[in-house]
Design a protein around this motif. Structure first.
Motif, PDB file in Angstrom:
ATOM      1  N   ILE A  41       0.832  -1.210   0.000  1.00  7.40           N
ATOM      2  CA  ILE A  41       0.000   0.000   0.000  1.00  7.40           C
ATOM      3  C   ILE A  41       0.863   1.255   0.000  1.00  7.40           C
ATOM      4  CG2 ILE A  41      -1.660   1.338   1.376  1.00  7.40           C
ATOM      5  CD1 ILE A  41      -2.794  -1.361   2.342  1.00  7.40           C
ATOM      6  N   ARG A  42       1.952   1.232   0.785  1.00  2.60           N
ATOM      7  CA  ARG A  42       2.833   2.398   0.901  1.00  2.60           C
ATOM      8  C   ARG A  42       3.963   2.385  -0.125  1.00  2.60           C
ATOM      9  NH1 ARG A  42       3.213   5.688   5.110  1.00  2.60           N
ATOM     10  NH2 ARG A  42       5.461   5.813   4.747  1.00  2.60           N
ATOM     11  N   PHE A  43       4.075   1.292  -0.882  1.00  5.56           N
ATOM     12  CA  PHE A  43       5.156   1.130  -1.860  1.00  5.56           C
ATOM     13  C   PHE A  43       6.536   1.254  -1.215  1.00  5.56           C
ATOM     14  CE2 PHE A  43       1.515   2.836  -4.255  1.00  5.56           C
ATOM     15  CZ  PHE A  43       1.315   1.778  -5.137  1.00  5.56           C
ATOM     16  N   ASP A  44       6.683   0.570  -0.075  1.00  7.47           N
ATOM     17  CA  ASP A  44       7.972   0.547   0.625  1.00  7.47           C
ATOM     18  C   ASP A  44       8.686  -0.737   0.213  1.00  7.47           C
ATOM     19  OD1 ASP A  44      10.083   0.160   2.542  1.00  7.47           O
ATOM     20  OD2 ASP A  44       9.085   1.645   3.815  1.00  7.47           O
ATOM     21  N   LEU A  45       9.713  -0.593  -0.625  1.00  7.45           N
ATOM     22  CA  LEU A  45      10.410  -1.744  -1.191  1.00  7.45           C
ATOM     23  C   LEU A  45      11.059  -2.616  -0.114  1.00  7.45           C
ATOM     24  CD1 LEU A  45      11.375  -3.229  -3.751  1.00  7.45           C
ATOM     25  CD2 LEU A  45      13.394  -1.739  -3.728  1.00  7.45           C
ATOM     26  N   PHE A  46      11.699  -1.987   0.861  1.00  8.24           N
ATOM     27  CA  PHE A  46      12.427  -2.743   1.879  1.00  8.24           C
ATOM     28  C   PHE A  46      11.484  -3.582   2.749  1.00  8.24           C
ATOM     29  CE2 PHE A  46      15.212   0.996   1.109  1.00  8.24           C
ATOM     30  CZ  PHE A  46      16.282   0.302   0.566  1.00  8.24           C
ATOM     31  N   VAL A  47      10.385  -2.981   3.171  1.00  9.56           N
ATOM     32  CA  VAL A  47       9.422  -3.703   4.002  1.00  9.56           C
ATOM     33  C   VAL A  47       8.773  -4.840   3.217  1.00  9.56           C
ATOM     34  CG1 VAL A  47       7.305  -3.501   5.376  1.00  9.56           C
ATOM     35  CG2 VAL A  47       8.993  -1.664   5.420  1.00  9.56           C
ATOM     36  N   SER A  48       8.476  -4.596   1.939  1.00 10.56           N
ATOM     37  CA  SER A  48       7.810  -5.633   1.130  1.00 10.56           C
ATOM     38  C   SER A  48       8.732  -6.829   0.864  1.00 10.56           C
ATOM     39  CB  SER A  48       7.316  -5.038  -0.196  1.00 10.56           C
ATOM     40  OG  SER A  48       8.405  -4.534  -0.954  1.00 10.56           O
ATOM     41  N   ILE A  49      10.003  -6.581   0.558  1.00 12.36           N
ATOM     42  CA  ILE A  49      10.939  -7.690   0.298  1.00 12.36           C
ATOM     43  C   ILE A  49      11.149  -8.511   1.571  1.00 12.36           C
ATOM     44  CG2 ILE A  49      13.320  -8.289  -0.250  1.00 12.36           C
ATOM     45  CD1 ILE A  49      13.398  -5.875  -2.121  1.00 12.36           C
ATOM     46  N   ALA A  50      11.433  -7.819   2.680  1.00 13.01           N
ATOM     47  CA  ALA A  50      11.732  -8.510   3.939  1.00 13.01           C
ATOM     48  C   ALA A  50      10.572  -9.387   4.381  1.00 13.01           C
ATOM     49  CB  ALA A  50      12.059  -7.488   5.024  1.00 13.01           C
ATOM     50  N   ASN A  51       9.369  -8.853   4.322  1.00 11.77           N
ATOM     51  CA  ASN A  51       8.222  -9.601   4.827  1.00 11.77           C
ATOM     52  C   ASN A  51       7.652 -10.566   3.791  1.00 11.77           C
ATOM     53  OD1 ASN A  51       7.509  -8.492   7.668  1.00 11.77           O
ATOM     54  ND2 ASN A  51       8.044  -6.696   6.462  1.00 11.77           N
ATOM     55  N   GLY A  52       7.935 -10.319   2.509  1.00 15.74           N
ATOM     56  CA  GLY A  52       7.580 -11.316   1.501  1.00 15.74           C
ATOM     57  C   GLY A  52       8.365 -12.605   1.724  1.00 15.74           C
ATOM     58  N   VAL A  53       9.645 -12.448   2.056  1.00 15.59           N
ATOM     59  CA  VAL A  53      10.465 -13.611   2.423  1.00 15.59           C
ATOM     60  C   VAL A  53       9.908 -14.262   3.684  1.00 15.59           C
ATOM     61  CG1 VAL A  53      12.756 -14.346   3.192  1.00 15.59           C
ATOM     62  CG2 VAL A  53      12.541 -12.702   1.328  1.00 15.59           C
ATOM     63  N   GLY A  54       9.422 -13.428   4.619  1.00 11.82           N
ATOM     64  CA  GLY A  54       8.844 -13.935   5.854  1.00 11.82           C
ATOM     65  C   GLY A  54       7.629 -14.822   5.613  1.00 11.82           C
ATOM     66  N   VAL A  55       6.821 -14.455   4.654  1.00 12.15           N
ATOM     67  CA  VAL A  55       5.658 -15.283   4.304  1.00 12.15           C
ATOM     68  C   VAL A  55       6.125 -16.658   3.830  1.00 12.15           C
ATOM     69  CG1 VAL A  55       3.698 -15.534   2.727  1.00 12.15           C
ATOM     70  CG2 VAL A  55       4.197 -13.311   3.745  1.00 12.15           C
ATOM     71  N   LEU A  56       7.149 -16.665   2.976  1.00  7.07           N
ATOM     72  CA  LEU A  56       7.683 -17.930   2.458  1.00  7.07           C
ATOM     73  C   LEU A  56       8.257 -18.794   3.589  1.00  7.07           C
ATOM     74  CD1 LEU A  56       8.466 -19.761   0.088  1.00  7.07           C
ATOM     75  CD2 LEU A  56      10.577 -18.430  -0.149  1.00  7.07           C
ATOM     76  N   MET A  57       9.043 -18.186   4.487  1.00  6.53           N
ATOM     77  CA  MET A  57       9.625 -18.926   5.602  1.00  6.53           C
ATOM     78  C   MET A  57       8.547 -19.471   6.538  1.00  6.53           C
ATOM     79  SD  MET A  57      12.870 -18.991   5.141  1.00  6.53           S
ATOM     80  CE  MET A  57      14.160 -18.141   4.236  1.00  6.53           C
ATOM     81  N   GLY A  58       7.514 -18.660   6.752  1.00  2.12           N
ATOM     82  CA  GLY A  58       6.413 -19.105   7.599  1.00  2.12           C
ATOM     83  C   GLY A  58       5.703 -20.305   7.004  1.00  2.12           C
ATOM     84  N   LEU A  59       5.540 -20.297   5.684  1.00  5.32           N
ATOM     85  CA  LEU A  59       4.905 -21.437   5.008  1.00  5.32           C
ATOM     86  C   LEU A  59       5.747 -22.705   5.159  1.00  5.32           C
ATOM     87  CD1 LEU A  59       3.521 -19.836   1.711  1.00  5.32           C
ATOM     88  CD2 LEU A  59       2.183 -20.876   3.562  1.00  5.32           C
ATOM     89  N   ILE A  60       7.079 -22.554   5.068  1.00  6.12           N
ATOM     90  CA  ILE A  60       7.961 -23.722   5.232  1.00  6.12           C
ATOM     91  C   ILE A  60       7.816 -24.302   6.639  1.00  6.12           C
ATOM     92  CG2 ILE A  60      10.371 -24.474   5.341  1.00  6.12           C
ATOM     93  CD1 ILE A  60      10.994 -22.418   3.154  1.00  6.12           C
ATOM     94  N   GLN A  61       7.791 -23.429   7.629  1.00 10.09           N
ATOM     95  CA  GLN A  61       7.646 -23.894   9.012  1.00 10.09           C
ATOM     96  C   GLN A  61       6.309 -24.592   9.232  1.00 10.09           C
ATOM     97  OE1 GLN A  61       8.617 -20.715  11.876  1.00 10.09           O
ATOM     98  NE2 GLN A  61       9.798 -19.753  10.227  1.00 10.09           N
TER      99      GLN A  61
END
Length: 233
Positions: free
Chosen positions: A160-180
């Motif tokens: 929503i805010r177009f914050d590249l750093f927050v989106s990349i970091a937490n996009g990876v977090g979604v993937l890691m959460g799915l693995i767990q």
């Protein structure tokens, strides 16, 4: 919280890893720095939530240190000291040497992406144990759920805010959460079987204790394949 309630009751950290909590503490500290007005303006939500997270994770780390054995306690203290030195050095460099918000946000934001990825991946530090034992006993389920939910919410916020750093970091977090969560789904039944078998074994091995008379003898006599222990008052 369920994990640390368990540690408090057992008075021991057992096989739980301190890495997720140290990683989360470092992550919260860097995101607080990123959200400061002189680094990235108009990010008060990032400062407040990570400030709260910093206090919570610090409490968890200190509790982990208290209930660890001497060797693990020293390891955690050394890692905590390194984190303090690292964050202090980054803050001093960014605020005193770098003079524009754009460059400050680029430096701190890049570090945040890297360490947020480590934070989300930290629970997987016990993956070897999980796969070898086919048990997720020491991979906290609620931590995995929270990681996935947290990553999803912050990814939506960043888009929503177009914050590249927050989106990349937490996009990876979604993937890691799915693995767990995938590990929990894969080994849920085998974990339940192991815990059930361990409980049944403990009940079987418990001696039947009978208090008799005023004698001082302790007798063990087989009864139906089990030991009966007779202890005086």
């Amino acid at each position: 919280m369920p994990t640390f309630c368990h540690i408090w009751k057992k008075r021991s950290v057992e096989q739980f890893s301190p890495i997720p909590y140290l990683a989360a503490l470092l992550n919260c500290t860097l995101w607080m720095l990123y959200g400061l007005p002189m680094v990235q303006p108009h990010c008060i939500l990032i400062v407040t939530i990570n400030g709260s997270g910093f206090l919570i994770e610090l409490f968890y780390v200190l509790m982990f240190i208290y209930y660890s054995d001497r060797k693990k306690r020293m390891q955690v203290l050394v890692m905590l000291l390194l984190e303090v030195c690292f964050c202090g050095a980054v803050a001093a460099f960014v605020l005193l040497v770098v003079h524009t918000p754009e460059r400050r946000s680029l430096i701190v934001g890049s570090l945040c992406v890297f360490f947020t990825t480590l934070m989300y991946a930290a629970p997987l530090s016990v993956m070897k144990i999980v796969i070898r034992t086919r048990s997720v006993e020491f991979l906290p389920f609620y931590l995995s759920v929270a990681s996935f939910a947290n990553g999803t919410c912050w990814t939506a916020y960043a888009l929503i805010r177009f914050d590249l750093f927050v989106s990349i970091a937490n996009g990876v977090g979604v993937l890691m959460g799915l693995i767990q969560l995938g590990l929990h789904a894969a080994f849920y039944k085998s974990t339940k079987k192991q815990l059930g078998a361990r409980k049944a074994l403990g009940e079987t091995c418990l001696a039947e204790i009978v208090l008799i008379g005023d004698t001082s003898k302790v007798c063990n006599a087989p009864q139906n394949g089990h030991a009966t222990q007779i202890i005086s008052k």
